[in-house]
Write an enzyme that holds these catalytic residues in place. Structure first.
Site, mmCIF file in Angstrom:
data_model
loop_
_atom_site.group_PDB
_atom_site.id
_atom_site.type_symbol
_atom_site.label_atom_id
_atom_site.label_comp_id
_atom_site.label_asym_id
_atom_site.label_seq_id
_atom_site.Cartn_x
_atom_site.Cartn_y
_atom_site.Cartn_z
ATOM 1 C CB CYS B 149 -0.894 0.040 1.239
ATOM 2 S SG CYS B 149 -2.397 -0.892 1.044
ATOM 3 C CG HIS B 150 0.512 3.738 2.142
ATOM 4 N ND1 HIS B 150 -0.447 3.032 2.817
ATOM 5 C CD2 HIS B 150 -0.144 4.610 1.349
ATOM 6 C CE1 HIS B 150 -1.632 3.465 2.462
ATOM 7 N NE2 HIS B 150 -1.487 4.428 1.570
ATOM 8 N N GLY B 151 4.420 1.088 1.024
ATOM 9 C CA GLY B 151 5.845 0.763 1.012
ATOM 10 C C GLY B 151 6.490 0.559 2.368
ATOM 11 N N PRO B 165 6.384 4.702 6.166
ATOM 12 C CG PRO B 165 4.710 4.892 4.545
ATOM 13 C CD PRO B 165 6.013 4.242 4.818
#
Lengths: 222, 189, 400
Positions: B149-151, B165
Site C-alpha cells: 500500500c505505502h511501502g 510510513p
C-alpha cells in the site's frame, strides 16, 4: 344480557381439559435436568435451532450441528418441527398434556393414539418409561386426563418419576422459548421499585405545586 | 424563603436526581446492546492451531476476531538475519510497539522458532505480504514483510524499518503454547 | 441566552416560549394524561425500533430467526423487542383513552374540529403502522393477517383487483410484500405520523385545550388578557405529566418485565410459528386493537357490505363534530340520553373487541351483530338524541 352473550361465546368448544405442569421451586436445576431429558428423548428427531449458544443447552449436549436434518418430504411432508418455540405457540399445558396423553389404540399405525392431538405423526417416545395407558371412555369433552386415561402396564419409571421427567422437559422447553425470563424477573423489582419511588416523589411535588393554584382559586371565590 | 418553597425545592431536587438516575439507568441497556453479542463473543474465542507439521520458512494464516494472524516457522538463517540490519530499525527493542510482555524481545516471540503476528500494517491497516527471499524488495533485503500500500517494510520479527510510513512494529496478539498446539487470543497461565 | 436564541432561531424560540407559557385550564384531570403519554409511547417505538432495525432481516427465511437471534444473543435484545411489541399495544390503549376523553368532554366540537380530524387520521395511520409492523416477524398470524386484510381491498369495485396486486407486488402475499411493508413500517408511516403529531399539537395550541367542564377559558380574561381559569403549562402541567409518565411506566414496564407476551394479547401464540402459506391457522384473529372493526366485518354476511361496514365504523369518528348537535360539550352537563348512549357505545366497543378475538361461532356472530348495531346507532342517532336531550347550563367559570 350482554354478559350472557359473552359467556355464551366462551363455552362452545368440546375438548378434554388440559393438565398444567407443576414446576418445582428449584427452577434452574429442573431446567438443567430437562435439557438432559430433552437430549435423551427428543433431540434425536427434533432440532433446537434458536439455542445455538446457550450454555445450559450446550452443556446437555444439544448442539445444532448434531441435530437431525430431515428432508422436507419426510413424515408425509411434516418433518419433526423445531422445538425452540413450541410452548410459545402450542401452549405449556398443551405440550405437557400431549406428552402424557398417549394411549394404546390397535387401529392406529404404530399402536398409539394421542388424546390431545388425535392422528399425531409422532410415535410414542415414552412407552418404555411410562408404560401403556388405555382410554377408559370415548366421551372426553371437559374431562381431566386422569379421568379418561388409565395406566395398564407398568413402565421402567414410577408414575411420579415419569411425571417429573416430562415436567422437566416442559420446563426446559418453556425456558428455551424465552430464555430472558430469569433476567427479566431479576431486573423487575429494581425497575419497578425505582419507578414506585419516582411516582411518590412526583405525587408530592405535584401536590405542592397545585396547592398554590387551589389556594389562589379559593381566595378568588371568597 | 418560605417553608413551602423549601419543601418544593427539596422535592424538585430529589425528583431531578431520581430522574437523571433513571435516564442513565435506561441508557445502560441501549449502550450495552451495542457491544458484541454472545455469538460474536463466541466467535472471538481463542483459536487453536496445530503447528507441529510446519516446515521451516512456512507461513500459516488463521483468522482471529476478523483479523489475519500469521504464524511463521523461522529457520536458523532467518533468525540470524535479524541481527544484520539491526541499525536501520525504528524500534529495535519494541519499546513503543504493541505486544504482550513475553514477546518483547529480540525475536518478538515466546519460542524463537515460531513468529506470531497480526497481519495488519500499523500504518493504515493494509495487509503486508510475506517476502522471505533475500534481495526481494531491495538489495539489502534480508527477508521480511512488505506492505505494498505505502511501502512499509518490516524484518522477520515484524520490526519496522526506518524511513517508511508505518510508525511501530507489527502487533503481536496474545498467545501461548498448550500441549504442543498454538492457542491464539489467550494469555498462558 | 434567550435574546441570543431569539435573534438566531426566532421560530424555535417562539415555539419553546409558547409551549412554556401555554395557558391550560386549571381543572384538567387524569383523562388529560393520555396525549402526553401517546407522545411518550411514540418515542419508545421510535427508539426501540431503531435498535430492532440493527438486527432484523426482512426476508421470509430469516425474519423470525433474526428476531429470535436478537432476543437470545444480543445483550438486552429481549428488552427492545418486548418494549416495542408491548409498546404497540399500549399505544392503542393510550390513544383509545385519549379519544374517549374527547367523547366524554366534547373535545371534538367547534372550534376543535380540525384538531379532532387530524387525530382521526393519526388513528388510521397508527393502524396502518401497527398492521405493517405485525407482518414483519413473518409468523403464521403475520402472514394470514396480511392475506386477510389485503384481500379486503379486493371488494372495491373495478380497481380492487389491480389495487391488491399493486399493494402485494405479487399474486399472493409473499416476500415481496414483506419487503415493502418493512419499508412502509420503518420509513413511510412513521414520517407521516410525526408530521401529523406536529400538526395536531399546533392545532391544539391554536384553539387551546378543552376541559372537563367543556367551557372556554378564553371567555374569562383578567386585566392582562390572561385567562382567569388558566395556568401556564410549565411548571404546573409538566409536573403533572411527569407524574403521569411515572405511573404509566410502572404499569407498562410491569407488563414488559413480568408478562411480556401480555397473556397472548401483546404477542399472539400463533405468531411464534413460522409463516406457512399451505396451512391456515384454525382460528385467525386480529390484534386486540383491531378486533372491534374485524368483528363488524365478520358480523355482516356479505363480503363487500362487510368491508364497507368495517371502513364505515372507522369513518364514523370523522363525522362526530357534525353529528353532535348538543349545545353543551361536556358529559357533565349533557342529559341522560347522551349518557346512556355513550355507555352503550362503550359496552358495544368493548364487546366487539372481545367478540372479534373469539372464533366465529354462532354466539360470537350473533353478539357481534347486536354490538355492531349499538355501535352504529351511537353515531347515526346522535343528531337526534343530542338535539332533543335535556341538558344543564354549564357554569361560567371552571369547577375545581
Amino acid at each position: 344480557m350482554i354478559l350472557l352473550l359473552l359467556i355464551g361465546c366462551f363455552f362452545s368448544v368440546a375438548q378434554p381439559i388440559l393438565d398444567a405442569p407443576d414446576f418445582s421451586y428449584q427452577k434452574e436445576a429442573q431446567i438443567k435436568a430437562g435439557a438432559k431429558a430433552f437430549a435423551q428423548s427428543c433431540f434425536s428427531c427434533h432440532s433446537m435451532n434458536y439455542m445455538r449458544t446457550d450454555a445450559l443447552t450446550l452443556a446437555a449436549g444439544i448442539k445444532s450441528e448434531n441435530a437431525m436434518a430431515w428432508p422436507k418430504d419426510s413424515w408425509m411432508g411434516h418433518p419433526p418441527p423445531d422445538l425452540s418455540l413450541v410452548t410459545a405457540y402450542r401452549g405449556v399445558d398443551y405440550v405437557y398434556s400431549y406428552l402424557r396423553g398417549y394411549y394404546l389404540d390397535a387401529e392406529v399405525e404404530g399402536g398409539y393414539e394421542n388424546i390431545v392431538m388425535p392422528g399425531t405423526q409422532m410415535p410414542n417416545p415414552f412407552s418404555l418409561m411410562q408404560g401403556d395407558q388405555v382410554l377408559l371412555t370415548q366421551d372426553i369433552a371437559h374431562k381431566r386426563l386422569f379421568e379418561v386415561l388409565d395406566l395398564k402396564t407398568k413402565g421402567t419409571m414410577t408414575p411420579q418419576e415419569f411425571e417429573d421427567y416430562v415436567t422437566s422437559i416442559v420446563a426446559y422447553l418453556v425456558y428455551a422459548s424465552d430464555p430472558s425470563e430469569a433476567d427479566r424477573y431479576a431486573y423487575a423489582p429494581w425497575v419497578l421499585g425505582f419507578l414506585a419511588i419516582f411516582v411518590l416523589i412526583m405525587i408530592r411535588l405535584d401536590l405542592v405545586y397545585w396547592a398554590e393554584i387551589h389556594e389562589q382559586h379559593d381566595h378568588e371565590k371568597n | 424563603m418560605s417553608e413551602v418553597d423549601l419543601k418544593k425545592r427539596r422535592l424538585l431536587q430529589s425528583a431531578g436526581a431520581w430522574g437523571v438516575l433513571g435516564i442513565v439507568g435506561a441508557a445502560v441497556p441501549f449502550l450495552q446492546s451495542l457491544n458484541p453479542s454472545r455469538v460474536t463473543r463466541l466467535k472471538g474465542m481463542p483459536v487453536e492451531v496445530d503447528v507441529s507439521n510446519m516446515s521451516e520458512g512456512q507461513q500459516k494464516t488463521v483468522m482471529w476476531r476478523g483479523k489475519p494472524v500469521w504464524i511463521i516457522k523461522r529457520s536458523k538463517e532467518m533468525l540470524a538475519s535479524l541481527d544484520v540490519l539491526q541499525g536501520n530499525l525504528r524500534d529495535p527493542g519494541s519499546e513503543s510497539s504493541s505486544q504482550p510482555s513475553y514477546a518483547q524481545n529480540q525475536y518478538r516471540s515466546v519460542d524463537p522458532n515460531y513468529l506470531v503476528l497480526l497481519g495488519v500494517c500499523t500504518h493504515l491497516g493494509c495487509a503486508p505480504t510475506y517476502r522471505p527471499e533475500k534481495g526481494a524488495i531491495d538489495s539489502e533485503w534480508q527477508g521480511g514483510f512488505f506492505c505494498s500500500c505505502h511501502g512499509s517494510k518490516f524484518d522477520l520479527a515484524g520490526r519496522v524499518f526506518d524511513g517508511v510510513p508505518a510508525p511501530t512494529n507489527l502487533e503481536v496478539p496474545p498467545y501461548h503454547f498448550k500441549d504442543g498446539a498454538l492457542v491464539i487470543g489467550e494469555e498462558g497461565e | 441566552m434567550s435574546d441570543w436564541l431569539r435573534l438566531r432561531v426566532p421560530f424555535m424560540y417562539d415555539l419553546l416560549d409558547h409551549l412554556k407559557h401555554y395557558q391550560a385550564p386549571k381543572n384538567l384531570n387524569f383523562w388529560y394524561f393520555f396525549g402526553a403519554l401517546s407522545l411518550l409511547v411514540l418515542g419508545n417505538q421510535l427508539l426501540t425500533g431503531i435498535w430492532l432495525l440493527m438486527y432484523y432481516t426482512p426476508t421470509a427465511a430469516d425474519a423470525m430467526a433474526s428476531i429470535e437471534f436478537m432476543m437470545r444473543e444480543v445483550n438486552f435484545g429481549w428488552l427492545f423487542r418486548y418494549l416495542h411489541a408491548a409498546g404497540a399495544s399500549f399505544f392503542f390503549v393510550v390513544v383509545y383513552l385519549h379519544m374517549y376523553r374527547a367523547l366524554l368532554y366534547g373535545s371534538y366540537k367547534a372550534p376543535r374540529e380540525i384538531l379532532w380530524l387530524s387525530g382521526c387520521v393519526m388513528l388510521l395511520l397508527l393502524m396502518a403502522e401497527a398492521y405493517t409492523g405485525y407482518v414483519l416477524p413473518w409468523g403464521q398470524m403475520s402472514y394470514w393477517a396480511a392475506r386477510v386484510i389485503t384481500s379486503l381491498f379486493k371488494t372495491i369495485p373495478v380497481i380492487g383487483e389491480p389495487l391488491v396486486l399493486l399493494i402485494q407486488g405479487d399474486y399472493e402475499v409473499s416476500e415481496v410484500t414483506l419487503h415493502r411493508f418493512f419499508s412502509f413500517h420503518v420509513v413511510l408511516f412513521p414520517l407521516i405520523i410525526l408530521g401529523f403529531v406536529f400538526f395536531h399539537t399546533l392545532c391544539l395550541h391554536a384553539v387551546g385545550s378543552n376541559n372537563p367542564d367543556g367551557i372556554e377559558i378564553k371567555d374569562n380574561l383578567d386585566a392582562q388578557g390572561k385567562p382567569k381559569d388558566g395556568v401556564s403549562f410549565h411548571p404546573f402541567y409538566t409536573v403533572k405529566d411527569v407524574m403521569g409518565v411515572g405511573i404509566f411506566l410502572f404499569i407498562f414496564l410491569s407488563v414488559v418485565f413480568l408478562a411480556p407476551r401480555g397473556w397472548g394479547l401483546v404477542l399472539e401464540p400463533e405468531n411464534f410459528e413460522i409463516a406457512n402459506p399451505m396451512v391456515t391457522p384454525l382460528h385467525i384473529k386480529p390484534s386486540w386493537y383491531l378486533a372491534p372493526y374485524y368483528a363488524i366485518l365478520r358480523a355482516v354476511p356479505d363480503k363487500s357490505l362487510g368491508a364497507i361496514a368495517m371502513f364505515a365504523s372507522l369513518l364514523m369518528f370523522f363525522l362526530l363534530p357534525w353529528l353532535d348537535r348538543s349545545p353543551v360539550r361536556s358529559m357533565r352537563y349533557k342529559g341522560p340520553l347522551s349518557r346512556i348512549t355513550l355507555g352503550l357505545f362503550t359496552v358495544s366497543f368493548l364487546g366487539l373487541l372481545i367478540v372479534g378475538c373469539l372464533p366465529a361461532t354462532y354466539w360470537a356472530t350473533f353478539s357481534a351483530r347486536i354490538f355492531a348495531i349499538l355501535y352504529f346507532s351511537f353515531f347515526f342517532l346522535m343528531p337526534i338524541y343530542s338535539y332533543y336531550d335535556w341538558h344543564k347550563v354549564p357554569p361560567s367559570r371552571l369547577t375545581i
